[in-house]
Design a protein around this motif. Structure first.
Motif, mmCIF file in Angstrom:
data_model
loop_
_atom_site.group_PDB
_atom_site.id
_atom_site.type_symbol
_atom_site.label_atom_id
_atom_site.label_comp_id
_atom_site.label_asym_id
_atom_site.label_seq_id
_atom_site.Cartn_x
_atom_site.Cartn_y
_atom_site.Cartn_z
ATOM 1 N N TYR A 452 71.244 44.132 42.187
ATOM 2 C CA TYR A 452 71.062 44.360 40.698
ATOM 3 C C TYR A 452 69.725 44.039 40.446
ATOM 4 C CZ TYR A 452 71.032 43.776 35.479
ATOM 5 O OH TYR A 452 70.502 43.738 34.390
ATOM 6 N N ILE A 453 69.334 42.799 41.048
ATOM 7 C CA ILE A 453 67.923 42.170 40.657
ATOM 8 C C ILE A 453 66.777 42.841 41.370
ATOM 9 C CG2 ILE A 453 66.555 40.185 41.126
ATOM 10 C CD1 ILE A 453 69.131 38.355 40.712
ATOM 11 N N HIS A 454 67.147 43.529 42.504
ATOM 12 C CA HIS A 454 66.314 44.426 43.396
ATOM 13 C C HIS A 454 66.016 45.567 42.426
ATOM 14 C CE1 HIS A 454 67.671 43.456 47.751
ATOM 15 N NE2 HIS A 454 66.943 42.526 47.389
ATOM 16 N N CYS A 455 66.980 46.092 41.515
ATOM 17 C CA CYS A 455 66.902 47.190 40.807
ATOM 18 C C CYS A 455 65.877 46.851 39.734
ATOM 19 C CB CYS A 455 68.096 47.889 40.188
ATOM 20 S SG CYS A 455 69.187 48.447 41.416
ATOM 21 N N ILE A 456 66.221 45.782 38.856
ATOM 22 C CA ILE A 456 65.415 45.294 37.788
ATOM 23 C C ILE A 456 63.858 45.006 38.223
ATOM 24 C CG2 ILE A 456 65.213 43.448 36.035
ATOM 25 C CD1 ILE A 456 67.626 45.305 35.729
ATOM 26 N N GLU A 457 63.408 44.197 39.348
ATOM 27 C CA GLU A 457 62.244 44.121 39.931
ATOM 28 C C GLU A 457 61.656 45.224 40.333
ATOM 29 O OE1 GLU A 457 62.384 39.411 41.439
ATOM 30 O OE2 GLU A 457 63.343 41.057 42.868
ATOM 31 N N SER A 458 62.273 46.224 40.662
ATOM 32 C CA SER A 458 61.634 47.446 41.197
ATOM 33 C C SER A 458 61.092 48.330 40.004
ATOM 34 C CB SER A 458 62.592 48.442 42.248
ATOM 35 O OG SER A 458 61.798 49.632 42.562
ATOM 36 N N LEU A 459 62.224 48.503 39.154
ATOM 37 C CA LEU A 459 62.028 49.510 37.964
ATOM 38 C C LEU A 459 61.042 49.082 37.025
ATOM 39 C CD1 LEU A 459 65.857 50.417 37.472
ATOM 40 C CD2 LEU A 459 63.959 51.877 38.356
ATOM 41 N N ASN A 460 60.631 47.533 37.183
ATOM 42 C CA ASN A 460 59.910 46.955 35.974
ATOM 43 C C ASN A 460 58.518 46.519 36.499
ATOM 44 O OD1 ASN A 460 61.146 46.270 33.306
ATOM 45 N ND2 ASN A 460 62.850 46.121 34.824
ATOM 46 N N GLY A 461 58.272 46.991 37.872
ATOM 47 C CA GLY A 461 57.132 46.668 38.733
ATOM 48 C C GLY A 461 55.990 47.520 38.368
ATOM 49 N N ASP A 539 68.460 33.805 36.061
ATOM 50 C CA ASP A 539 69.114 33.336 35.013
ATOM 51 C C ASP A 539 68.199 32.782 33.863
ATOM 52 O OD1 ASP A 539 71.581 33.213 33.485
ATOM 53 O OD2 ASP A 539 71.514 30.777 33.704
ATOM 54 N N LYS A 540 66.916 32.470 34.336
ATOM 55 C CA LYS A 540 65.933 31.741 33.753
ATOM 56 C C LYS A 540 64.676 32.558 33.283
ATOM 57 C CE LYS A 540 68.269 27.979 33.942
ATOM 58 N NZ LYS A 540 69.121 27.570 32.668
ATOM 59 N N LEU A 541 64.728 33.664 33.665
ATOM 60 C CA LEU A 541 63.504 34.438 33.597
ATOM 61 C C LEU A 541 63.419 35.560 32.411
ATOM 62 C CD1 LEU A 541 62.962 35.550 37.520
ATOM 63 C CD2 LEU A 541 62.023 33.642 36.227
ATOM 64 N N GLU A 542 64.026 35.205 31.191
ATOM 65 C CA GLU A 542 63.764 36.043 29.926
ATOM 66 C C GLU A 542 62.501 36.279 29.792
ATOM 67 O OE1 GLU A 542 65.241 32.998 30.211
ATOM 68 O OE2 GLU A 542 67.179 32.748 29.254
ATOM 69 N N ASP A 543 61.621 35.420 29.559
ATOM 70 C CA ASP A 543 60.277 35.841 29.661
ATOM 71 C C ASP A 543 59.501 37.000 30.443
ATOM 72 O OD1 ASP A 543 60.540 33.945 27.869
ATOM 73 O OD2 ASP A 543 59.158 32.678 28.775
ATOM 74 N N TYR A 544 60.067 37.329 31.513
ATOM 75 C CA TYR A 544 59.863 38.539 32.320
ATOM 76 C C TYR A 544 60.562 39.709 32.533
ATOM 77 C CZ TYR A 544 56.911 34.458 33.633
ATOM 78 O OH TYR A 544 56.039 33.202 33.745
ATOM 79 N N TYR A 545 61.878 39.494 32.478
ATOM 80 C CA TYR A 545 62.831 40.678 32.538
ATOM 81 C C TYR A 545 63.846 40.444 31.360
ATOM 82 C CZ TYR A 545 60.729 40.574 37.123
ATOM 83 O OH TYR A 545 59.885 40.541 38.363
ATOM 84 N N PRO A 546 63.402 40.333 29.842
ATOM 85 C CA PRO A 546 64.349 40.310 28.926
ATOM 86 C C PRO A 546 65.858 41.161 28.970
ATOM 87 C CG PRO A 546 62.451 41.377 28.009
ATOM 88 C CD PRO A 546 62.232 40.976 29.432
ATOM 89 N N LYS A 547 65.537 42.381 29.092
ATOM 90 C CA LYS A 547 66.781 43.059 28.858
ATOM 91 C C LYS A 547 67.484 43.045 30.354
ATOM 92 C CE LYS A 547 64.707 47.029 26.091
ATOM 93 N NZ LYS A 547 64.350 48.440 26.225
ATOM 94 N N ALA A 593 54.980 42.399 40.359
ATOM 95 C CA ALA A 593 55.750 42.054 39.020
ATOM 96 C C ALA A 593 54.732 41.703 37.733
ATOM 97 C CB ALA A 593 56.206 40.317 39.394
ATOM 98 N N LEU A 594 53.367 41.290 38.124
ATOM 99 C CA LEU A 594 52.420 40.776 36.984
ATOM 100 C C LEU A 594 51.190 41.890 37.139
ATOM 101 C CD1 LEU A 594 53.035 37.323 37.292
ATOM 102 C CD2 LEU A 594 54.240 38.768 35.685
ATOM 103 N N GLY A 595 51.015 42.671 38.106
ATOM 104 C CA GLY A 595 49.732 43.339 38.064
ATOM 105 C C GLY A 595 48.519 42.843 39.065
ATOM 106 N N LYS A 596 47.466 43.467 38.971
ATOM 107 C CA LYS A 596 46.468 43.065 39.853
ATOM 108 C C LYS A 596 45.863 41.633 39.512
ATOM 109 C CE LYS A 596 45.301 45.925 43.024
ATOM 110 N NZ LYS A 596 44.993 45.874 44.376
ATOM 111 N N ASN A 597 45.858 41.264 38.010
ATOM 112 C CA ASN A 597 45.347 40.188 37.775
ATOM 113 C C ASN A 597 46.467 38.947 37.522
ATOM 114 O OD1 ASN A 597 42.749 41.140 37.701
ATOM 115 N ND2 ASN A 597 43.350 42.139 35.704
ATOM 116 N N TRP A 598 47.532 39.002 38.478
ATOM 117 C CA TRP A 598 48.791 38.328 38.207
ATOM 118 C C TRP A 598 48.227 36.751 38.109
ATOM 119 C CZ3 TRP A 598 49.911 34.759 42.047
ATOM 120 C CH2 TRP A 598 49.491 34.833 43.209
ATOM 121 N N GLN A 599 47.333 36.302 38.895
ATOM 122 C CA GLN A 599 46.816 35.099 38.672
ATOM 123 C C GLN A 599 46.615 34.512 37.409
ATOM 124 O OE1 GLN A 599 44.402 35.607 42.326
ATOM 125 N NE2 GLN A 599 45.645 33.918 43.504
#
Length: 614
Positions: A452-461, A539-547, A593-599
């Motif tokens: 499931y997390i594979h899907c969320i991270e891929s679909l929101n990447g 479980d603690k990543l609401e700020d990054y993957y809220p839905k 996850a956060l783009g080219k300027n992730w840092q």
């Protein structure tokens, strides 16, 4: 003497091919000269092109006056009127001539049995079945004093009894002749065995000459094909300190390489009970004398009903491995060393049976059996240069996607990171939902959530594309149906197995994200298993993957799953810093996850605060 024919049948013009700025024949000539072992070095050729190539650069070359069947005939003509004692034949297509091997072959003429020796040559132990059966690799058998008995393009000896300790030697194309023996060879007619095998040294054996063989461990490259030429270029790059592996790792940039040409698993069997097709599948890949090695989760040890379905044959072996801990690079190295010591031949194949740990180990072992060095040397992207041996993945738990991915995630001495390469994916996968019947509920949930997390991270990447999206969306829908629906057990098992497959395919052409980056760091420091580690982090990543996190909490509640709390609260500062360093080192994951300027978004302080929530 370096015999050099231009019109090679397998790779015409190979000696004049460019090898990093110099032709193959020029590099071979320079390598022979640089050993300092010879009074003179000549290229002997029937080609004006090759003759001019050598002489135009200050080298010495001799034009053959006649057509010749083989290199020894060509050399014999050239040395007939020279005042020499020993003549060495170095093959023109071996540009990495090894000085120590040449010294060894020359030294036989100073040993106690030197008066019995007409010529000497080299041989090397080989274990790779592909090389043993390859007609381009000439094999030799010897007597107890290492005098040659016969040379053949066929595998000799034939290992009818697989319990016998059979050793294979590959003949290396370097000869040292007494001049008289070489001139005798020139005058002898080609016999029927030489004519059949097209191996010139058989002529000596057919006429009662003694060939002393010397064992060498030196690795050489014979350029018989365009692929061999590319391999030689890679070796030169490494010698020039232009390590392709480092370049590949440091230059991993999906923006510069937007269209990945990645391999997929070529063969898949799916269905309840399809595990029983394994013996039929493997029989087509079995090499004589070479075992299949089964790496099996030790939960199946003592389960005779299951184990008997594997159908061991000959010298096949099962190695039971605990999946209680995440796979390590050191563990891979130990298994590879044991297999090389236990068997004379490389295995016919490696079969991984279990969850993600066993599948990752099977992939890594199959790679390291064919690539030099340690497993840690290949942690990264596209560092593997030689194809793995045949390997089969059989998951007995669903969700990790290890059965389909091009990575094998290992914990090394400095980092937790996958061996991501085109040679990592399995050659065959068997997807039998019945094998997952006995998975404990918590483990079923944790590995299912990995999917499931594979899907969320891929679909929101940021790497998302239509290819990844199509697989990710299907896996996502299946996960909702499985973990929030009311499916019968049999249907649920089959659908989770396919969700795992689709989830793995989704990240093959994109990447994972924050949860996996942090889970890797946590696992490296605490040894947390991958599935539950992902759940703890996600479980603690609401700020990054809220839905995605909201739906995860709903699934968790439905199945009464309680996650461990406070894992990071008592960490030392050094442990916390290591966890952060390992996580932040996974640039492609953060970039997805956060783009080219992730840092600008994720730094040490932010990441430490996140870890301390767990």
């Amino acid at each position: 003497m370096i015999p050099a024919r231009y019109a090679a049948s397998r790779f015409p013009g190979k000696l004049m091919q460019d090898l990093n700025g110099k032709t193959v024949i020029q590099r071979t000539y320079e390598a022979a000269v640089s050993t300092g072992l010879f009074n003179d070095v000549f290229v002997v050729t029937d080609s004006d092109i090759i003759y001019n190539e050598i002489t135009s650069q200050g080298g010495k070359a001799i034009m053959s006056k006649k057509e010749h069947e083989c290199g020894s005939d060509r050399i014999a003509e050239a040395v007939e009127h020279m005042d020499v004692d020993i003549v060495v034949n170095v093959q023109g297509d071996e540009p990495f001539t090894d000085k120590e091997s040449l010294k060894d072959v020359l030294n036989v003429f100073y040993q106690d049995d030197a008066d019995k020796i007409d010529l000497a040559s080299l041989m090397k132990v080989i274990k790779d079945n592909d090389e043993i059966i390859n007609p381009n690799a000439v094999k030799v058998i010897v007597d107890e004093n290492n005098f040659a008995l016969y040379f053949s393009r066929s595998p000799i000896p034939y290992p009818r009894d697989q319990d016998v300790d059979t050793k294979y030697y590959k003949h290396k194309g370097i000869y040292a002749f007494r001049k008289e023996a070489l001139l005798d060879f020139y005058k002898l007619p080609m016999g029927r065995l030489e004519a059949s095998e097209k191996i010139e040294c058989i002529r000596y054996l057919e006429n009662g000459k003694n060939i002393k063989m010397v064992v060498t461990s030196a690795t050489s490259v014979e350029i018989d094909t365009p692929e061999d030429l590319e391999n030689a270029k890679r070796i030169l790059n490494a010698k020039d300190n232009v390590e392709e592996s480092e370049v590949a790792a440091s230059n991993f940039d999906i923006a510069n390489n937007p269209h990945k040409n990645f391999p997929m698993v070529p063969r898949i069997v799916f269905g309840n009970g399809c595990f029983d097709q394994l013996p039929t599948i493997l029989n087509k890949k079995r090499a004589v004398g070479a075992p299949f090695v089964y790496l099996v989760d030790d939960v199946f040890k003592g389960n005779d009903t299951f184990i008997n379905r594997i159908k061991l044959k000959g010298n096949d072996v099962i190695k039971y491995i605990s999946a209680d801990y995440e796979p390590k690079t050191s563990q891979v190295d130990v298994i590879v060393t044991e297999l090389k010591e236990e068997f004379q031949l490389l295995p016919s194949g490696i079969i991984g049976i279990g969850g993600g740990t066993l599948l990752d180990l099977a992939k890594a072992v199959s790679i390291l059996l064919k690539n030099p060095g340690k497993a840690k040397d290949y942690q990264g992207w596209d560092l593997v240069k030689s194809p793995a041996i045949y390997h089969v993945g059989i998951p007995t738990i669903s969700g990790t996607g290890a059965e389909v991915s091009r990575t094998t995630v290992l914990t090394g001495p400095e980092k937790k990171l996958g061996i991501n390469s085109d040679y990592t994916p399995f050659d065959q996968v068997i997807l039998d939902p019945d094998l997952t019947k006995t998975v404990p509920k918590d483990q079923w949930f944790y590995t299912g959530m990995d999917c499931y997390i594979h899907c969320i991270e891929s679909l929101n990447g940021t790497y998302l594309n239509a290819f990844s999206q199509s697989y990710g969306e299907k896996a996502y829908d299946l996960c909702k149906e499985i973990f929030l629906g009311n499916l019968e057990d049999e249907e649920s098992r089959a659908k989770l197995m396919m969700a795992s497959w689709h989830g793995g395919m989704s990240i093959a052409y994109s990447q994972v994200g924050v949860a996996h980056a942090m889970s890797y760091g946590m696992s490296y420091v605490l040894g947390t298993k991958h599935g539950i580690g992902n759940c703890i982090v996600f479980d603690k990543l609401e700020d990054y993957y809220p839905k995605g996190v909201a739906l995860f909490k709903e699934m968790k509640a439905k199945h009464n799953i309680t996650l461990p709390q406070g894992l990071c609260k008592d960490l030392t500062e050094q442990q916390l810093q290591t966890m952060v360093d390992v996580s932040l080192g996974l640039t492609p994951l953060w970039e997805n996850a956060l783009g080219k300027n992730w840092q600008e978004v994720m730094n040490e302080a932010t990441l430490k605060a996140l870890f301390l929530k767990m």
